[in-house]
Design a protein around this motif. Structure first.
Motif, short mmCIF file in Angstrom:
data_model
loop_
_atom_site.label_atom_id
_atom_site.label_comp_id
_atom_site.label_asym_id
_atom_site.label_seq_id
_atom_site.Cartn_x
_atom_site.Cartn_y
_atom_site.Cartn_z
N ARG A 223 -18.78 20.03 7.92
CA ARG A 223 -18.25 19.35 6.73
C ARG A 223 -16.93 19.99 6.29
N ALA A 224 -16.73 21.28 6.64
CA ALA A 224 -15.50 21.97 6.24
C ALA A 224 -14.26 21.32 6.83
N ALA A 225 -14.41 20.54 7.91
CA ALA A 225 -13.26 19.85 8.49
C ALA A 225 -12.67 18.84 7.50
N GLY A 226 -13.51 18.38 6.57
CA GLY A 226 -13.05 17.43 5.57
C GLY A 226 -12.17 18.04 4.49
N PHE A 227 -12.01 19.37 4.52
CA PHE A 227 -11.14 20.00 3.53
C PHE A 227 -9.69 19.59 3.75
N GLY A 228 -9.36 19.17 4.97
CA GLY A 228 -8.00 18.72 5.24
C GLY A 228 -6.98 19.84 5.38
#
Length: 275
Positions: free
Chosen positions: A115-120
């Motif tokens: 989900r950390a990939a969604g931090f952008g």
């Protein structure tokens, strides 16, 4: 008081407030008990309770107990003729000596690590990949960590938390996001300070400490979604949601450390919060 060879007020104060003893004075069937709940030891409490129950069971005449506890400024007292009332008072008064706890106001949900990939923020993904490649033993001075900490004015807040020599969770390097809750004066005081003491929102500070300790103890990276009301440094309350990555780090020092990256999910008026 054979240990000290004499009995006087300074000695009595020393054993109460430093050694954690419980003092019992009696005349006939009347007893005066005093203690400092912030220093009293478990063995002293257990011995006192056992003694009082035994004394009451063997009593052939009515007896009276006055128990007094020091609050840090004054003494508060309760008088009773039965052990139950004295023990109930003792149980409540011992709360003074326990670590302060803040009622939980934030809801926390565990999420997959990806989900950390969604931090952008590409530097976040790089740190995670380096952590995996290093066998989940990423050094605190790894170039990917330094690069992430230098990523100013991003959509994420980045910080390192560590455990100091007396067990407190303290702030290390701190890079605020564009949507930080804290004014420059507030986060400028974070460096080296205990999280629970310096964060303006006490409930948030307590929750951050607990989260950091869990990751330090397990050695596993976590991604969580946090939701709830948060008090900004300017006194404004915002009902927010954010994702939070916590990554364990290794260090040359004996103290534990974690890298924490937070990404705001709820839009917020940053001029109102950080002005």
């Amino acid at each position: 008081m054979d240990l000290f060879g004499k009995v006087n007020d300074p000695i009595a104060h020393f054993v109460l407030h430093t050694l954690g003893w419980i003092r019992v004075n009696y005349f006939g069937q009347t007893y005066e008990v005093s203690l400092d709940p912030r220093s009293v030891r478990t063995a002293a409490v257990e011995s006192f309770v056992a003694w009082m129950k035994e004394m009451h069971a063997d009593a052939t005449r009515p007896w009276l107990v006055k128990i007094s506890a020091f609050t840090g400024r004054d003494w508060i007292s309760v008088t009773d003729t039965a052990p139950e009332g004295i023990i109930a008072f003792l149980d409540r008064i011992l709360e003074f000596g326990k670590p302060a706890a803040v009622p939980e106001t934030l809801q926390v949900r565990q999420c997959p690590l990806d989900r950390a990939a969604g931090f952008g923020v590409e530097a976040v993904n790089t740190v995670i990949e380096r952590w995996k490649a290093k066998g989940q033993g990423l050094p605190i001075d790894d170039p990917s960590v330094r690069a992430l900490l230098a990523t100013a004015k991003s959509g994420c807040t980045v910080k390192i938390l560590s455990r100091d020599n007396i067990g407190r969770i303290v702030f290390g390097t701190y890079t605020p996001s564009l949507t930080t809750l804290w004014s420059r004066d507030s986060w400028g005081r974070f460096l080296g300070a205990p999280v629970g003491e310096v964060v303006p929102d006490r409930a948030l500070g307590s929750a951050v400490e607990l989260s950091a300790r869990r990751v330090m103890e397990t050695g596993r990276a976590t991604v969580e979604t946090w939701e709830g009301p948060v008090l900004s440094s300017t006194g404004i309350i915002a009902d927010l949601a954010w994702d939070r990555l916590t990554l364990p780090l290794t260090s040359h020092e004996p103290n534990d450390a974690v890298l924490v990256v937070t990404h705001r999910l709820t839009p917020v008026d940053t001029d109102r919060l950080a002005s």
